[in-house]
Design a protein around this motif. Sequence first.
Motif, mmCIF file in Angstrom:
data_model
loop_
_atom_site.group_PDB
_atom_site.id
_atom_site.type_symbol
_atom_site.label_atom_id
_atom_site.label_comp_id
_atom_site.label_asym_id
_atom_site.label_seq_id
_atom_site.Cartn_x
_atom_site.Cartn_y
_atom_site.Cartn_z
ATOM 1 N N PHE A 318 -53.134 -16.384 -19.431
ATOM 2 C CA PHE A 318 -52.363 -17.619 -19.547
ATOM 3 C C PHE A 318 -53.057 -18.548 -20.553
ATOM 4 C CE2 PHE A 318 -51.586 -22.016 -18.410
ATOM 5 C CZ PHE A 318 -50.214 -22.052 -18.230
ATOM 6 N N GLY A 319 -52.257 -19.279 -21.344
ATOM 7 C CA GLY A 319 -52.816 -20.283 -22.233
ATOM 8 C C GLY A 319 -52.382 -20.083 -23.681
ATOM 9 N N ASN A 320 -52.962 -20.897 -24.574
ATOM 10 C CA ASN A 320 -52.624 -20.797 -25.998
ATOM 11 C C ASN A 320 -53.152 -19.478 -26.585
ATOM 12 O OD1 ASN A 320 -51.378 -23.315 -26.007
ATOM 13 N ND2 ASN A 320 -53.308 -24.383 -26.457
ATOM 14 N N HIS A 332 -48.801 -19.234 -24.067
ATOM 15 C CA HIS A 332 -48.370 -18.106 -23.242
ATOM 16 C C HIS A 332 -48.291 -18.606 -21.807
ATOM 17 C CE1 HIS A 332 -49.042 -13.894 -21.411
ATOM 18 N NE2 HIS A 332 -47.776 -13.994 -21.833
ATOM 19 N N SER A 333 -47.091 -18.690 -21.273
ATOM 20 C CA SER A 333 -46.862 -19.347 -19.979
ATOM 21 C C SER A 333 -47.097 -18.446 -18.783
ATOM 22 C CB SER A 333 -45.426 -19.883 -19.926
ATOM 23 O OG SER A 333 -44.501 -18.816 -20.104
ATOM 24 N N GLY A 334 -47.651 -17.269 -18.956
ATOM 25 C CA GLY A 334 -47.896 -16.367 -17.843
ATOM 26 C C GLY A 334 -49.051 -15.443 -18.131
ATOM 27 N N ARG A 377 -41.718 -15.628 -11.892
ATOM 28 C CA ARG A 377 -40.846 -14.905 -12.817
ATOM 29 C C ARG A 377 -41.481 -13.573 -13.191
ATOM 30 N NH1 ARG A 377 -38.745 -19.584 -17.167
ATOM 31 N NH2 ARG A 377 -37.631 -20.859 -15.622
ATOM 32 N N TYR A 378 -40.615 -12.566 -13.305
ATOM 33 C CA TYR A 378 -41.042 -11.203 -13.643
ATOM 34 C C TYR A 378 -40.184 -10.750 -14.827
ATOM 35 C CZ TYR A 378 -42.598 -11.873 -8.834
ATOM 36 O OH TYR A 378 -43.150 -12.388 -7.700
ATOM 37 N N GLY A 379 -40.809 -10.650 -16.011
ATOM 38 C CA GLY A 379 -40.023 -10.377 -17.216
ATOM 39 C C GLY A 379 -40.288 -9.024 -17.845
ATOM 40 N N TYR A 414 -45.792 -12.037 -15.942
ATOM 41 C CA TYR A 414 -45.760 -12.686 -14.616
ATOM 42 C C TYR A 414 -46.062 -14.165 -14.788
ATOM 43 C CZ TYR A 414 -47.178 -13.954 -9.853
ATOM 44 O OH TYR A 414 -47.297 -14.570 -8.622
ATOM 45 N N GLU A 415 -45.156 -15.010 -14.247
ATOM 46 C CA GLU A 415 -45.311 -16.454 -14.316
ATOM 47 C C GLU A 415 -45.253 -17.072 -12.924
ATOM 48 O OE1 GLU A 415 -42.688 -18.677 -16.764
ATOM 49 O OE2 GLU A 415 -43.069 -17.492 -18.594
#
Length: 440
Positions: A318-320, A332-334, A377-379, A414-415
């Motif tokens: 997670f992170g930039n 990156h939101s997950g 969230r599961y993408g 995964y978020e």
Amino acid sequence: MTSGHHSRVFGKGAQEHVLILASGDKVRHMTVKPWMAALAFCFVGVFSIGYLLATSYLVLRDDLIGATMARQARMQHDYEDRIAALRAQVDRITSRQLLDQQVVEDKVDKLMEQQMALTSRHGKLDSLLDRAESSGLTGKEVPAANVPAQAYVPDIKDKRASLSGGAQAIDRLLAGDNKPADAGAPDNSTLAYVPSEETLGDRADRIFSKVTLSLKNVEQVQRSRVDQLTSDAGNAADAIEGVLDRFHIPVQSERVAAKENEDSAVGGPYVEPESNDDFNSSLIQLDGALTRLEAVRSTAASLPFRNPAVGKEVTSPFGNRRDPFLGRLALHSGIDFRFSPGERIRPTAPGKVISAGWTGGYGNMVEVDHGNGISTRYGHMSEILVKVGDTVGRNDVIGLAGSTGRSTGTHLHYEVRQDGRAIDPIYFMNAGLKLATYMK
């Protein structure tokens, strides 16, 4: 005129006396022989003695009769005193027996009350210990009653044995050999000639004391266990609440309590409170601690504190980061986990599906609402196996791993979102590792 003769054998004999009686011209004489004189003398002596005896009897008769009557009266009084003493002794024995019988009945009533209280406690404590066992609160025995309960973990393996032991103790003491300990050598310090025997009332007091002591020991052990369970449940609830507080998640029990405090529609007649019972108070405290623990556990179990890909490689945290398609810095939101194509994907907590389908850069994405403003969230799935409105559990399969949307390879995006804002899932997973100790 007298005459005599000589005895050739004994010599001169006794002379005979002649008694002459003259009356007018008549003259009579009578010879008085010695044996006749002796006989007359004896007769006069016997008569005199008889007369004296009769006179003495007549004179002393009243005294003799009085003495005899007095002696009979004394004997009668002695018999009456003895009968009165025996009657008083019988009355004392009868009164003591009645008193002992009343004492025994009172002791039996008290024992029955204690046994009823023990049976009532058995039902309450049994249900609480079952709840504690289902909550995973197990541990060791308490070695001593004066040791702090917090120093040990409660043991509920023998929870029913300790409860039934009180009733068994009553039966053993009532049916066993209850001869006094000093029966072989009675204490005769009070009455050296009468051995002191144990009465029925004394025996009832001794048995009642033993049973009461046994019940107190059982109650002390039970109370120690209850205190331990209450302490452990409170500590576990505090630890879980501490984790939830960091995410600003209210506990269900607190919400209910707040709602009840706001309710002013209460009333009813005043009734005196029930008698204060420390043991029942401890049971109430244990019930409250278990209810609180169950509430915080229920809240924690409904949140995504699990790892969605145990043992899987993290390909992007997670992170930039540098965007793989644009090559410039982006958030990156997950977390991305490497998966094999078609591998099953499961949610990290139970919840309700609020989105299931193609969602822009997520590709095939499923979003699950877990309550308290938390969703996951599961993408990038290759296939979605649920639809909007479905309720899913932690072991349900919601889709298959793939590489749809903005993806460079098969993986799971995964978020975790709170109130719509993306949060680093690692915080939840680390919290889940801490909660694993307190979650059953």
